[in-house]
Design a protein around this motif. Sequence first.
Motif, PDB file in Angstrom:
ATOM      1  N   VAL A  53       0.862  -1.175   0.000  1.00 21.01           N
ATOM      2  CA  VAL A  53       0.000   0.000   0.000  1.00 21.01           C
ATOM      3  C   VAL A  53       0.900   1.227   0.000  1.00 21.01           C
ATOM      4  CG1 VAL A  53      -1.617   1.413   1.355  1.00 21.01           C
ATOM      5  CG2 VAL A  53      -1.985  -1.058   1.143  1.00 21.01           C
ATOM      6  N   ALA A  54       0.644   2.149  -0.917  1.00 23.20           N
ATOM      7  CA  ALA A  54       1.387   3.414  -0.955  1.00 23.20           C
ATOM      8  C   ALA A  54       0.396   4.525  -0.627  1.00 23.20           C
ATOM      9  CB  ALA A  54       2.007   3.641  -2.326  1.00 23.20           C
ATOM     10  N   VAL A  55       0.611   5.197   0.515  1.00 21.31           N
ATOM     11  CA  VAL A  55      -0.284   6.268   0.936  1.00 21.31           C
ATOM     12  C   VAL A  55       0.278   7.587   0.423  1.00 21.31           C
ATOM     13  CG1 VAL A  55      -1.337   7.453   2.904  1.00 21.31           C
ATOM     14  CG2 VAL A  55      -0.926   4.969   3.009  1.00 21.31           C
ATOM     15  N   THR A  56      -0.498   8.293  -0.392  1.00 28.21           N
ATOM     16  CA  THR A  56      -0.006   9.569  -0.930  1.00 28.21           C
ATOM     17  C   THR A  56      -0.374  10.699   0.035  1.00 28.21           C
ATOM     18  OG1 THR A  56      -2.050   9.890  -2.186  1.00 28.21           O
ATOM     19  CG2 THR A  56      -0.210   8.783  -3.308  1.00 28.21           C
ATOM     20  N   MET A  57       0.566  11.653   0.204  1.00 28.91           N
ATOM     21  CA  MET A  57       0.390  12.708   1.212  1.00 28.91           C
ATOM     22  C   MET A  57       0.804  14.071   0.665  1.00 28.91           C
ATOM     23  SD  MET A  57       2.021  10.636   4.428  1.00 28.91           S
ATOM     24  CE  MET A  57       3.440  10.160   3.449  1.00 28.91           C
ATOM     25  N   GLY A  58       0.431  14.381  -0.560  1.00 28.64           N
ATOM     26  CA  GLY A  58       0.719  15.720  -1.097  1.00 28.64           C
ATOM     27  C   GLY A  58       2.215  15.975  -1.133  1.00 28.64           C
ATOM     28  N   ARG A  59       2.620  17.167  -0.641  1.00 29.24           N
ATOM     29  CA  ARG A  59       4.046  17.530  -0.736  1.00 29.24           C
ATOM     30  C   ARG A  59       4.912  16.599   0.111  1.00 29.24           C
ATOM     31  NH1 ARG A  59       6.632  19.709   3.253  1.00 29.24           N
ATOM     32  NH2 ARG A  59       5.515  20.389   5.101  1.00 29.24           N
ATOM     33  N   LEU A  60       4.309  15.873   1.070  1.00 29.62           N
ATOM     34  CA  LEU A  60       5.112  14.930   1.848  1.00 29.62           C
ATOM     35  C   LEU A  60       5.469  13.714   1.006  1.00 29.62           C
ATOM     36  CD1 LEU A  60       3.944  14.621   5.563  1.00 29.62           C
ATOM     37  CD2 LEU A  60       6.200  15.159   4.668  1.00 29.62           C
ATOM     38  N   GLY A  61       4.853  13.590  -0.160  1.00 27.35           N
ATOM     39  CA  GLY A  61       5.194  12.479  -1.054  1.00 27.35           C
ATOM     40  C   GLY A  61       4.337  11.261  -0.783  1.00 27.35           C
ATOM     41  N   ALA A  62       4.985  10.096  -0.723  1.00 28.64           N
ATOM     42  CA  ALA A  62       4.221   8.856  -0.554  1.00 28.64           C
ATOM     43  C   ALA A  62       4.970   7.936   0.392  1.00 28.64           C
ATOM     44  CB  ALA A  62       4.026   8.166  -1.901  1.00 28.64           C
ATOM     45  N   LEU A  63       4.214   7.218   1.212  1.00 28.40           N
ATOM     46  CA  LEU A  63       4.787   6.221   2.124  1.00 28.40           C
ATOM     47  C   LEU A  63       4.394   4.846   1.632  1.00 28.40           C
ATOM     48  CD1 LEU A  63       5.154   6.198   5.893  1.00 28.40           C
ATOM     49  CD2 LEU A  63       3.905   4.301   4.845  1.00 28.40           C
ATOM     50  N   VAL A 109       7.133   3.465  -6.884  1.00 27.78           N
ATOM     51  CA  VAL A 109       6.625   4.579  -6.058  1.00 27.78           C
ATOM     52  C   VAL A 109       7.564   5.780  -6.141  1.00 27.78           C
ATOM     53  CG1 VAL A 109       6.179   5.284  -3.662  1.00 27.78           C
ATOM     54  CG2 VAL A 109       5.258   3.109  -4.527  1.00 27.78           C
ATOM     55  N   THR A 110       8.869   5.519  -6.166  1.00 24.12           N
ATOM     56  CA  THR A 110       9.829   6.624  -6.277  1.00 24.12           C
ATOM     57  C   THR A 110       9.627   7.382  -7.588  1.00 24.12           C
ATOM     58  OG1 THR A 110      11.436   5.405  -4.934  1.00 24.12           O
ATOM     59  CG2 THR A 110      12.305   7.198  -6.296  1.00 24.12           C
ATOM     60  N   ALA A 111       9.469   6.629  -8.668  1.00 28.44           N
ATOM     61  CA  ALA A 111       9.253   7.281  -9.971  1.00 28.44           C
ATOM     62  C   ALA A 111       7.913   8.004  -9.990  1.00 28.44           C
ATOM     63  CB  ALA A 111       9.301   6.226 -11.078  1.00 28.44           C
ATOM     64  N   ALA A 112       6.898   7.405  -9.381  1.00 33.52           N
ATOM     65  CA  ALA A 112       5.548   7.991  -9.422  1.00 33.52           C
ATOM     66  C   ALA A 112       5.483   9.299  -8.651  1.00 33.52           C
ATOM     67  CB  ALA A 112       4.521   6.992  -8.873  1.00 33.52           C
ATOM     68  N   VAL A 113       6.212   9.390  -7.550  1.00 32.54           N
ATOM     69  CA  VAL A 113       6.248  10.664  -6.798  1.00 32.54           C
ATOM     70  C   VAL A 113       6.837  11.756  -7.684  1.00 32.54           C
ATOM     71  CG1 VAL A 113       7.355  11.881  -4.863  1.00 32.54           C
ATOM     72  CG2 VAL A 113       6.298   9.634  -4.493  1.00 32.54           C
ATOM     73  N   GLY A 114       7.867  11.386  -8.435  1.00 34.26           N
ATOM     74  CA  GLY A 114       8.469  12.361  -9.347  1.00 34.26           C
ATOM     75  C   GLY A 114       7.497  12.785 -10.437  1.00 34.26           C
ATOM     76  N   HIS A 115       6.767  11.824 -10.989  1.00 33.91           N
ATOM     77  CA  HIS A 115       5.816  12.148 -12.060  1.00 33.91           C
ATOM     78  C   HIS A 115       4.667  12.998 -11.531  1.00 33.91           C
ATOM     79  CE1 HIS A 115       7.447   8.384 -14.206  1.00 33.91           C
ATOM     80  NE2 HIS A 115       7.931   9.458 -14.794  1.00 33.91           N
ATOM     81  N   ALA A 116       4.169  12.666 -10.347  1.00 32.63           N
ATOM     82  CA  ALA A 116       3.064  13.464  -9.781  1.00 32.63           C
ATOM     83  C   ALA A 116       3.546  14.878  -9.481  1.00 32.63           C
ATOM     84  CB  ALA A 116       2.537  12.790  -8.511  1.00 32.63           C
ATOM     85  N   GLY A 117       4.787  14.992  -9.006  1.00 37.20           N
ATOM     86  CA  GLY A 117       5.357  16.316  -8.727  1.00 37.20           C
ATOM     87  C   GLY A 117       5.488  17.138 -10.000  1.00 37.20           C
ATOM     88  N   ALA A 118       5.890  16.455 -11.071  1.00 36.38           N
ATOM     89  CA  ALA A 118       6.029  17.160 -12.362  1.00 36.38           C
ATOM     90  C   ALA A 118       4.668  17.621 -12.869  1.00 36.38           C
ATOM     91  CB  ALA A 118       6.681  16.229 -13.382  1.00 36.38           C
ATOM     92  N   HIS A 119       3.651  16.789 -12.615  1.00 35.11           N
ATOM     93  CA  HIS A 119       2.287  17.152 -13.023  1.00 35.11           C
ATOM     94  C   HIS A 119       1.858  18.432 -12.306  1.00 35.11           C
ATOM     95  CE1 HIS A 119      -2.027  16.614 -13.920  1.00 35.11           C
ATOM     96  NE2 HIS A 119      -2.249  16.848 -12.641  1.00 35.11           N
TER      97      HIS A 119
END
Length: 337
Positions: A53-63, A109-119
């Motif tokens: 499970v990856a919990v997304t937390m906005g600017r805190l990213g994802a756990l 998850v590491t790549a996805a945080v980067g992609h969401a940040g770019a979005h």
Amino acid sequence: MAGTRIATPNLTEALHAAHPAVTAAEKPGEGNVLSLAARCASALIRHWSSTAVAVTMGRLGALLSLGEDIPLIVPGTAHPETDTCGAGDAFAASVALELGGGALPSEAVTAAVGHAGAHVAAGGAAGLATAPTGEPTTDRPTVGGREHATYVTDSRVRIPFTTPSGKAIGMPGRRASWSPAPPRLAEEVVAATRATGGTVVATGGCFDILHLGHIAMLRAARVLGDCLVVCLNSDASIRRLKGRDRPVNGCADRRALLEALECVDAVTVFDEDTPEAPLTALRPDIWVKGGDYTVSELPEAHLLASWGGQTLTVPYVPGRSTTRLIEVARQDIRTMT
Ligand SMILES: Nc1ncnc2c1ncn2[C@@H]1O[C@H](COP(=O)(O)OP(=O)(O)OP(=O)(O)O)[C@@H](O)[C@H]1O
Ligand SMILES: O=P(O)(O)O[C@@H]1O[C@H]([C@H](O)CO)[C@@H](O)[C@H](O)[C@@H]1O
């Protein structure tokens, strides 16, 4: 949901879904958000029978939680007030694509945080609007009709960083001169952070030859709280742990390099084989190590838990290690002789 590789709820969704397994009294914004996210993720893995499970937390990213091991936190990047609409979808889509390409959950998850940040950096859903030519709308600043080579933006104003001719344009309000701040004692930094109700983050290690992996880990650790203290092994400690030919750099140099980093607030040196002594003295809220560690290799995680602290790992930067740097240097010397 059985068989799901990675479920990607945001924190509010995770808290709702994990109720009542996770204390309902805790709501996002109260207490340690990361601890709450970790508890929700662990509960949801059992509840949903999903692998992770990856919990997304906005600017805190994802756990990211895989169950019993130490959670991986992938910090996001703070963006000024922009439209975050679609960031969660961008994250989930990126996770699916990465997993489909054979990535490990931590890599996905590491790549996805980067992609969401770019979005988000591109303006969120609004940023997807395109000009009549189909080109993305970017109102890049121009000088004489030509785009700047690079520019620094925030939500208020676009600040040209260098002109096409390479002339650096200063940022408004930049101080005329600069002088290094004197190093601060770890105890003082912790007390000042606690006095304002802040979160104390600590990490530890040898940091013999500083490299990109160290910097990435330290920066990721810093954004998790309100100060970062580094527990640094003494020279004698490193000799016992890593061999008589180590460290390459003495304690004074290793300490000064760490203290020079903007993301490090204080360094404390310990002589023992493990960091229990400085941890007991400082009692940080969060202990961070790089992704090269698993829970079985971090006995101090139990010490943190004894006062309600949390142990987290952050993404490992592949191919970066002090050992590798030393080996490369030795090979170079051999080829030269
Ligand atoms: N490539 C990396 N990416 C992320 N974190 C790292 C990386 N390398 C080390 N770290 C982290 O930095 C801290 C200090 O590690 P350490 O000084 O042992 O680095 P190292 O390069 O692995 O050293 P050595 O090769 O001597 O073991 C630890 O928390 C470790 O997890
Ligand atoms: O630089 P390293 O090898 O990551 O630092 C070691 O980390 C150990 C780890 O925290 C597991 O306990 C620690 O015990 C050791 O003292 C070094 O700091």
